[in-house]
Scaffold this motif. Sequence first.
Motif, PDB file in Angstrom:
ATOM      1  N   ALA A 293       0.857  -1.175   0.000  1.00  0.00           N
ATOM      2  CA  ALA A 293       0.000   0.000   0.000  1.00  0.00           C
ATOM      3  C   ALA A 293       0.896   1.229   0.000  1.00  0.00           C
ATOM      4  O   ALA A 293       1.866   1.300   0.759  1.00  0.00           O
ATOM      5  CB  ALA A 293      -0.901  -0.001   1.230  1.00  0.00           C
ATOM      6  N   LEU A 294       0.582   2.188  -0.862  1.00  0.00           N
ATOM      7  CA  LEU A 294       1.389   3.398  -1.007  1.00  0.00           C
ATOM      8  C   LEU A 294       0.542   4.621  -0.710  1.00  0.00           C
ATOM      9  O   LEU A 294      -0.661   4.639  -0.978  1.00  0.00           O
ATOM     10  CB  LEU A 294       1.952   3.501  -2.427  1.00  0.00           C
ATOM     11  N   ASP A 295       1.190   5.670  -0.179  1.00  0.00           N
ATOM     12  CA  ASP A 295       0.465   6.911   0.088  1.00  0.00           C
ATOM     13  C   ASP A 295       0.582   7.849  -1.109  1.00  0.00           C
ATOM     14  O   ASP A 295       1.086   7.475  -2.172  1.00  0.00           O
ATOM     15  CB  ASP A 295       0.948   7.557   1.389  1.00  0.00           C
ATOM     16  N   VAL A 296       0.148   9.084  -0.923  1.00  0.00           N
ATOM     17  CA  VAL A 296       0.112  10.039  -2.024  1.00  0.00           C
ATOM     18  C   VAL A 296       1.516  10.389  -2.532  1.00  0.00           C
ATOM     19  O   VAL A 296       1.686  10.774  -3.681  1.00  0.00           O
ATOM     20  CB  VAL A 296      -0.690  11.306  -1.614  1.00  0.00           C
ATOM     21  N   GLN A 297       2.547  10.255  -1.695  1.00  0.00           N
ATOM     22  CA  GLN A 297       3.920  10.511  -2.120  1.00  0.00           C
ATOM     23  C   GLN A 297       4.649   9.233  -2.539  1.00  0.00           C
ATOM     24  O   GLN A 297       5.863   9.211  -2.637  1.00  0.00           O
ATOM     25  CB  GLN A 297       4.686  11.212  -1.003  1.00  0.00           C
ATOM     26  N   HIS A 298       3.914   8.160  -2.760  1.00  0.00           N
ATOM     27  CA  HIS A 298       4.442   6.859  -3.198  1.00  0.00           C
ATOM     28  C   HIS A 298       5.349   6.219  -2.156  1.00  0.00           C
ATOM     29  O   HIS A 298       6.213   5.407  -2.487  1.00  0.00           O
ATOM     30  CB  HIS A 298       5.171   6.966  -4.538  1.00  0.00           C
ATOM     31  N   ALA A 299       5.167   6.571  -0.917  1.00  0.00           N
ATOM     32  CA  ALA A 299       5.897   5.926   0.174  1.00  0.00           C
ATOM     33  C   ALA A 299       5.064   4.737   0.657  1.00  0.00           C
ATOM     34  O   ALA A 299       3.835   4.799   0.695  1.00  0.00           O
ATOM     35  CB  ALA A 299       6.120   6.899   1.324  1.00  0.00           C
ATOM     36  N   GLU A 300       5.743   3.667   1.026  1.00  0.00           N
ATOM     37  CA  GLU A 300       5.037   2.478   1.493  1.00  0.00           C
ATOM     38  C   GLU A 300       4.456   2.731   2.884  1.00  0.00           C
ATOM     39  O   GLU A 300       5.167   3.120   3.806  1.00  0.00           O
ATOM     40  CB  GLU A 300       5.992   1.291   1.532  1.00  0.00           C
ATOM     41  N   VAL A 301       3.145   2.500   3.018  1.00  0.00           N
ATOM     42  CA  VAL A 301       2.496   2.652   4.314  1.00  0.00           C
ATOM     43  C   VAL A 301       2.002   1.304   4.847  1.00  0.00           C
ATOM     44  O   VAL A 301       1.484   1.231   5.960  1.00  0.00           O
ATOM     45  CB  VAL A 301       1.323   3.662   4.262  1.00  0.00           C
ATOM     46  N   GLY A 302       2.198   0.247   4.073  1.00  0.00           N
ATOM     47  CA  GLY A 302       1.822  -1.088   4.530  1.00  0.00           C
ATOM     48  C   GLY A 302       2.215  -2.129   3.506  1.00  0.00           C
ATOM     49  O   GLY A 302       2.280  -1.859   2.311  1.00  0.00           O
ATOM     50  N   SER A 303       2.517  -3.332   3.986  1.00  0.00           N
ATOM     51  CA  SER A 303       2.838  -4.438   3.082  1.00  0.00           C
ATOM     52  C   SER A 303       2.483  -5.749   3.771  1.00  0.00           C
ATOM     53  O   SER A 303       2.374  -5.816   5.007  1.00  0.00           O
ATOM     54  CB  SER A 303       4.312  -4.425   2.686  1.00  0.00           C
ATOM     55  N   LYS A 304       2.316  -6.776   2.943  1.00  0.00           N
ATOM     56  CA  LYS A 304       1.929  -8.071   3.485  1.00  0.00           C
ATOM     57  C   LYS A 304       2.296  -9.146   2.463  1.00  0.00           C
ATOM     58  O   LYS A 304       2.144  -8.945   1.264  1.00  0.00           O
ATOM     59  CB  LYS A 304       0.423  -8.083   3.729  1.00  0.00           C
ATOM     60  N   GLU A 305       2.797 -10.271   2.977  1.00  0.00           N
ATOM     61  CA  GLU A 305       3.035 -11.424   2.115  1.00  0.00           C
ATOM     62  C   GLU A 305       1.877 -12.391   2.287  1.00  0.00           C
ATOM     63  O   GLU A 305       1.476 -12.695   3.406  1.00  0.00           O
ATOM     64  CB  GLU A 305       4.355 -12.107   2.442  1.00  0.00           C
ATOM     65  N   VAL A 306       1.360 -12.866   1.158  1.00  0.00           N
ATOM     66  CA  VAL A 306       0.213 -13.763   1.145  1.00  0.00           C
ATOM     67  C   VAL A 306       0.659 -15.081   0.531  1.00  0.00           C
ATOM     68  O   VAL A 306       1.228 -15.102  -0.561  1.00  0.00           O
ATOM     69  CB  VAL A 306      -0.945 -13.165   0.317  1.00  0.00           C
ATOM     70  N   ARG A 307       0.428 -16.177   1.219  1.00  0.00           N
ATOM     71  CA  ARG A 307       0.759 -17.512   0.700  1.00  0.00           C
ATOM     72  C   ARG A 307      -0.509 -18.134   0.156  1.00  0.00           C
ATOM     73  O   ARG A 307      -1.527 -18.225   0.841  1.00  0.00           O
ATOM     74  CB  ARG A 307       1.358 -18.382   1.782  1.00  0.00           C
ATOM     75  N   ILE A 308      -0.452 -18.577  -1.095  1.00  0.00           N
ATOM     76  CA  ILE A 308      -1.597 -19.173  -1.770  1.00  0.00           C
ATOM     77  C   ILE A 308      -1.287 -20.652  -1.959  1.00  0.00           C
ATOM     78  O   ILE A 308      -0.250 -21.015  -2.508  1.00  0.00           O
ATOM     79  CB  ILE A 308      -1.845 -18.476  -3.112  1.00  0.00           C
ATOM     80  N   PRO A 309      -2.169 -21.547  -1.481  1.00  0.00           N
ATOM     81  CA  PRO A 309      -1.888 -22.980  -1.523  1.00  0.00           C
ATOM     82  C   PRO A 309      -1.799 -23.526  -2.948  1.00  0.00           C
ATOM     83  O   PRO A 309      -2.319 -22.923  -3.881  1.00  0.00           O
ATOM     84  CB  PRO A 309      -3.067 -23.605  -0.766  1.00  0.00           C
TER      85      PRO A 309
ATOM     86  N   THR B  75      -3.221   5.502  -0.886  1.00  0.00           N
ATOM     87  CA  THR B  75      -3.898   5.967  -2.099  1.00  0.00           C
ATOM     88  C   THR B  75      -3.889   4.912  -3.190  1.00  0.00           C
ATOM     89  O   THR B  75      -4.653   5.013  -4.138  1.00  0.00           O
ATOM     90  CB  THR B  75      -3.251   7.252  -2.643  1.00  0.00           C
ATOM     91  N   SER B  76      -3.019   3.911  -3.065  1.00  0.00           N
ATOM     92  CA  SER B  76      -3.008   2.812  -4.029  1.00  0.00           C
ATOM     93  C   SER B  76      -2.491   1.550  -3.356  1.00  0.00           C
ATOM     94  O   SER B  76      -1.752   1.603  -2.373  1.00  0.00           O
ATOM     95  CB  SER B  76      -2.148   3.144  -5.253  1.00  0.00           C
ATOM     96  N   VAL B  77      -2.919   0.427  -3.901  1.00  0.00           N
ATOM     97  CA  VAL B  77      -2.465  -0.876  -3.429  1.00  0.00           C
ATOM     98  C   VAL B  77      -2.106  -1.675  -4.666  1.00  0.00           C
ATOM     99  O   VAL B  77      -2.868  -1.704  -5.640  1.00  0.00           O
ATOM    100  CB  VAL B  77      -3.563  -1.598  -2.613  1.00  0.00           C
ATOM    101  N   HIS B  78      -0.947  -2.305  -4.661  1.00  0.00           N
ATOM    102  CA  HIS B  78      -0.537  -3.092  -5.826  1.00  0.00           C
ATOM    103  C   HIS B  78       0.210  -4.351  -5.393  1.00  0.00           C
ATOM    104  O   HIS B  78       0.574  -4.503  -4.232  1.00  0.00           O
ATOM    105  CB  HIS B  78       0.313  -2.252  -6.789  1.00  0.00           C
ATOM    106  N   ILE B  79       0.428  -5.225  -6.359  1.00  0.00           N
ATOM    107  CA  ILE B  79       1.180  -6.459  -6.138  1.00  0.00           C
ATOM    108  C   ILE B  79       2.625  -6.168  -6.510  1.00  0.00           C
ATOM    109  O   ILE B  79       2.914  -5.802  -7.645  1.00  0.00           O
ATOM    110  CB  ILE B  79       0.642  -7.603  -7.014  1.00  0.00           C
ATOM    111  N   GLN B  80       3.541  -6.350  -5.559  1.00  0.00           N
ATOM    112  CA  GLN B  80       4.949  -6.140  -5.864  1.00  0.00           C
ATOM    113  C   GLN B  80       5.503  -7.326  -6.639  1.00  0.00           C
ATOM    114  O   GLN B  80       6.233  -7.162  -7.602  1.00  0.00           O
ATOM    115  CB  GLN B  80       5.752  -5.891  -4.602  1.00  0.00           C
TER     116      GLN B  80
END
Length: 139
Positions: free
Chosen positions: A94-110, A129-134
């Motif tokens: 998750a990124l804020d308006v200045q493109h700084a990371e404000v949250g991240s998470k690793e998701v394991r898919i079986p 302001t945006s959420v993307h897949i790294q």
Amino acid sequence: MVTRDVGNGPVLGTPDDFPDRPKQGGRLVVHIVIGVLVAIIAGGWGWVMWSMTSGSAEAPAQVVSFEADRPDRAEITFEVYRPEGRAVVCRIRALDVQHAEVGSKEVRIPPETGTKQITESLDTSGQATSVHIQYCNLV
């Protein structure tokens, strides 16, 4: 010093006035060496390009939607394709308006086969302001 009259022939002489050019050997060897060097460089570049693309273990993923309306939480819905018998680990950011990371998470898919749609939420330290897949990697 000129030894003939200009009107009788060319000033610099005719081809018969000069000795034959000495035979130059080794041109074939030079061309072979250049060809081998070009082949080595092209092969090395091809190997680098191949190892950067097909050697990776990425799983194709695509964002379907995201919501970032709360200052402490963001949500993302995405699709990921998994080949048979391979699990996938995706990192979402998750990124804020200045493109700084404000949250991240690793998701394991079986490990299952095919495309799977996943909805995940993640805690944020500020308004996203945006959420993307790294990335999504096969494991």
